[in-house]
Design a protein around this motif. Sequence first.
Motif, PDB file in Angstrom:
ATOM      1  N   HIS A  82       0.856  -1.187  -0.021  1.00 39.95           N
ATOM      2  CA  HIS A  82      -0.093  -0.086   0.211  1.00 39.95           C
ATOM      3  C   HIS A  82       0.705   1.296   0.000  1.00 39.95           C
ATOM      4  CE1 HIS A  82      -4.027   1.849   1.498  1.00 39.95           C
ATOM      5  NE2 HIS A  82      -3.700   2.358   0.353  1.00 39.95           N
ATOM      6  N   MET A  83       1.708   1.481  -1.030  1.00 45.85           N
ATOM      7  CA  MET A  83       2.563   2.444  -1.041  1.00 45.85           C
ATOM      8  C   MET A  83       2.493   3.267  -2.272  1.00 45.85           C
ATOM      9  SD  MET A  83       6.164   0.075  -2.058  1.00 45.85           S
ATOM     10  CE  MET A  83       6.926   1.407  -2.538  1.00 45.85           C
ATOM     11  N   GLY A  84       1.244   3.476  -2.700  1.00 41.00           N
ATOM     12  CA  GLY A  84       0.853   4.331  -3.928  1.00 41.00           C
ATOM     13  C   GLY A  84       1.190   5.724  -3.675  1.00 41.00           C
ATOM     14  N   SER A  85       0.698   6.212  -2.700  1.00 38.91           N
ATOM     15  CA  SER A  85       0.811   7.523  -2.185  1.00 38.91           C
ATOM     16  C   SER A  85       2.115   7.755  -1.265  1.00 38.91           C
ATOM     17  CB  SER A  85      -0.443   8.135  -1.437  1.00 38.91           C
ATOM     18  OG  SER A  85      -0.338   7.377  -0.098  1.00 38.91           O
ATOM     19  N   ALA A  86       2.957   6.987  -1.217  1.00 39.69           N
ATOM     20  CA  ALA A  86       3.990   7.073  -0.444  1.00 39.69           C
ATOM     21  C   ALA A  86       5.257   7.830  -0.961  1.00 39.69           C
ATOM     22  CB  ALA A  86       4.508   5.750  -0.064  1.00 39.69           C
ATOM     23  N   THR A  87       5.244   9.184  -1.029  1.00 39.64           N
ATOM     24  CA  THR A  87       6.042   9.968  -1.283  1.00 39.64           C
ATOM     25  C   THR A  87       6.326  11.150  -0.152  1.00 39.64           C
ATOM     26  OG1 THR A  87       4.765  11.533  -2.532  1.00 39.64           O
ATOM     27  CG2 THR A  87       5.939   9.754  -3.823  1.00 39.64           C
ATOM     28  N   VAL A  88       7.582  11.447   0.086  1.00 42.20           N
ATOM     29  CA  VAL A  88       7.591  12.395   1.225  1.00 42.20           C
ATOM     30  C   VAL A  88       6.723  13.722   0.933  1.00 42.20           C
ATOM     31  CG1 VAL A  88       9.466  14.143   2.120  1.00 42.20           C
ATOM     32  CG2 VAL A  88       9.976  11.779   1.594  1.00 42.20           C
ATOM     33  N   GLU A  89       6.691  14.236  -0.292  1.00 45.27           N
ATOM     34  CA  GLU A  89       5.889  15.525  -0.662  1.00 45.27           C
ATOM     35  C   GLU A  89       4.671  14.950  -0.594  1.00 45.27           C
ATOM     36  OE1 GLU A  89       9.836  15.016  -3.360  1.00 45.27           O
ATOM     37  OE2 GLU A  89       8.168  13.783  -2.538  1.00 45.27           O
ATOM     38  N   GLY A  90       4.047  14.027  -0.845  1.00 51.24           N
ATOM     39  CA  GLY A  90       2.624  13.535  -0.750  1.00 51.24           C
ATOM     40  C   GLY A  90       2.077  13.595   0.560  1.00 51.24           C
ATOM     41  N   ARG A  91       2.806  12.978   1.289  1.00 45.78           N
ATOM     42  CA  ARG A  91       2.582  12.913   3.120  1.00 45.78           C
ATOM     43  C   ARG A  91       2.783  14.092   3.485  1.00 45.78           C
ATOM     44  NH1 ARG A  91       2.485   7.222   3.629  1.00 45.78           N
ATOM     45  NH2 ARG A  91       1.176   6.468   1.866  1.00 45.78           N
ATOM     46  N   ILE A  92       3.395  15.048   3.262  1.00 47.29           N
ATOM     47  CA  ILE A  92       3.439  16.283   3.898  1.00 47.29           C
ATOM     48  C   ILE A  92       2.429  17.086   3.343  1.00 47.29           C
ATOM     49  CG2 ILE A  92       4.732  18.549   4.040  1.00 47.29           C
ATOM     50  CD1 ILE A  92       7.496  16.849   3.985  1.00 47.29           C
ATOM     51  N   GLU A  93       1.956  17.090   2.219  1.00 47.77           N
ATOM     52  CA  GLU A  93       0.904  17.837   1.696  1.00 47.77           C
ATOM     53  C   GLU A  93      -0.351  17.263   2.232  1.00 47.77           C
ATOM     54  OE1 GLU A  93       0.973  17.586  -2.685  1.00 47.77           O
ATOM     55  OE2 GLU A  93       2.895  18.838  -2.882  1.00 47.77           O
ATOM     56  N   MET A  94      -0.573  16.244   2.351  1.00 47.98           N
ATOM     57  CA  MET A  94      -1.827  15.631   3.172  1.00 47.98           C
ATOM     58  C   MET A  94      -1.881  16.193   4.381  1.00 47.98           C
ATOM     59  SD  MET A  94      -1.427  11.295   1.977  1.00 47.98           S
ATOM     60  CE  MET A  94      -2.442  10.819   3.401  1.00 47.98           C
ATOM     61  N   GLY A  95      -0.787  16.100   5.340  1.00 47.87           N
ATOM     62  CA  GLY A  95      -0.880  16.607   6.726  1.00 47.87           C
ATOM     63  C   GLY A  95      -1.147  18.432   6.398  1.00 47.87           C
ATOM     64  N   GLU A  96      -0.638  19.039   5.625  1.00 45.86           N
ATOM     65  CA  GLU A  96      -1.030  20.423   5.220  1.00 45.86           C
ATOM     66  C   GLU A  96      -2.832  20.510   5.268  1.00 45.86           C
ATOM     67  OE1 GLU A  96       1.507  21.527   2.075  1.00 45.86           O
ATOM     68  OE2 GLU A  96       3.313  22.070   3.384  1.00 45.86           O
ATOM     69  N   LYS A  97      -3.197  19.672   4.406  1.00 47.80           N
ATOM     70  CA  LYS A  97      -4.528  19.721   3.918  1.00 47.80           C
ATOM     71  C   LYS A  97      -5.403  19.513   5.424  1.00 47.80           C
ATOM     72  CE  LYS A  97      -5.664  19.456  -0.476  1.00 47.80           C
ATOM     73  NZ  LYS A  97      -6.993  19.888  -1.210  1.00 47.80           N
ATOM     74  N   VAL A  98      -4.841  18.354   6.137  1.00 46.54           N
ATOM     75  CA  VAL A  98      -5.509  18.130   7.451  1.00 46.54           C
ATOM     76  C   VAL A  98      -5.296  19.524   8.317  1.00 46.54           C
ATOM     77  CG1 VAL A  98      -5.119  16.906   9.738  1.00 46.54           C
ATOM     78  CG2 VAL A  98      -5.122  15.843   7.656  1.00 46.54           C
ATOM     79  N   LEU A  99      -4.233  20.148   8.457  1.00 48.91           N
ATOM     80  CA  LEU A  99      -4.217  21.370   9.176  1.00 48.91           C
ATOM     81  C   LEU A  99      -4.986  22.431   8.778  1.00 48.91           C
ATOM     82  CD1 LEU A  99      -0.285  21.424   9.402  1.00 48.91           C
ATOM     83  CD2 LEU A  99      -1.408  21.329  11.376  1.00 48.91           C
ATOM     84  N   ILE A 100      -5.179  22.775   7.325  1.00 53.36           N
ATOM     85  CA  ILE A 100      -6.112  23.622   7.012  1.00 53.36           C
ATOM     86  C   ILE A 100      -7.572  23.392   7.369  1.00 53.36           C
ATOM     87  CG2 ILE A 100      -7.004  24.694   4.803  1.00 53.36           C
ATOM     88  CD1 ILE A 100      -4.245  24.309   3.507  1.00 53.36           C
ATOM     89  N   ASN A 101      -7.939  22.064   7.097  1.00 52.13           N
ATOM     90  CA  ASN A 101      -9.383  21.749   7.363  1.00 52.13           C
ATOM     91  C   ASN A 101      -9.570  22.162   8.982  1.00 52.13           C
ATOM     92  OD1 ASN A 101     -10.488  20.928   5.037  1.00 52.13           O
ATOM     93  ND2 ASN A 101      -8.966  19.133   5.214  1.00 52.13           N
ATOM     94  N   ILE A 102      -8.828  21.660  10.035  1.00 50.28           N
ATOM     95  CA  ILE A 102      -9.027  21.711  11.294  1.00 50.28           C
ATOM     96  C   ILE A 102      -8.723  23.519  11.543  1.00 50.28           C
ATOM     97  CG2 ILE A 102      -8.115  21.475  13.576  1.00 50.28           C
ATOM     98  CD1 ILE A 102      -6.551  18.895  12.642  1.00 50.28           C
TER      99      ILE A 102
END
Length: 328
Positions: free
Chosen positions: A290-310
């Motif tokens: 399950h590593m289709g999205s496993a890039t450093v850039e992608g995982r950081i951008e996912m976190g940034e989305k979480v931060l913006i939503n909260i």
Amino acid sequence: MPSRKLSVVVTRRLPSEVEMRMSELFDVTLREDDTPMTTDELAEAMANADVLVPTITDQLNAALLARAGDRLKLIANYGAGVDNIDVATARQRGIHVSNTPDVMTDDTADMTMGLILGVTRRLAEGFRIAQSDDWGGWAPTAMLGGRIKGRRLGILGMGRIGQAVARRASAFGMQVHYHNRRRLRPEVEEDLEATYWESLDQMVARIDVLSINCPHTPSTFHLMNARRLRLLKPTAVIVNTSRGEVIDENALTRMIRAGEIAGAGLDVFERGNEINPRLKALPNVILLPHMGSATVEGRIEMGEKVLINIKTFADGHRPPDLVVPSML
């Protein structure tokens, strides 16, 4: 006096950049061990937090959501898919749900093409031979795979990721076909040079490579069942970077073993990380964790989305990536 910071509980370890920023903005409880929370740990977190940040490994069903306290108002999912959350029950309890769309499109599409090439060109088999002591050197008929140029690619699910796969496949000279619950606009279809099939059965019977790019919903569970898998040509291969539940994994395993399907590249599995041992034993199958999205850039951008939503929710506004049951 400054307003109280939201209490946020994170269920898994996130990139350090994301955890640092989250600690600056909120009263956050981070996960020390990178292991899934138990059911009781999730229930305790939901009972004492304003916001829960789960991942796909956290199954928030109706029974578990019933244990959430009145304090919990937002589930900010770290991931685009929300099939791990009973969104309808959450909304009934007054809990908003957000996700992280549009972040992993390119990463997942890249991995899809990697698996298409890997299976058709037998890369995993070649790797194992080169690593062993049994390689006798180059031979004209050894390790023959297939050329992907000119092959028909059938895309099941023509959303953002499906369209990104289509663009990459076209660059490799593949002919793009697709099935989607809604047909694309004519100008998008023309741009992608994609052929639409209203009937999934008819498309499946005609293509050389099938790429699964649709979400897991009640209507897509085992969409590729034994009957539909039998429609594939014996020379066809199937690639899945979406959700394992879309394919009947036992039926797929039986048919590959019987030579009725040429091979498969799977990044996701029907039972999470419990992979069928018979599937593991097949030489013409590539299995990834399950590593289709496993890039450093992608995982950081996912976190940034979480931060913006909260942060948007904390400011009294609608989270930009709010999920509602009608979207599913």
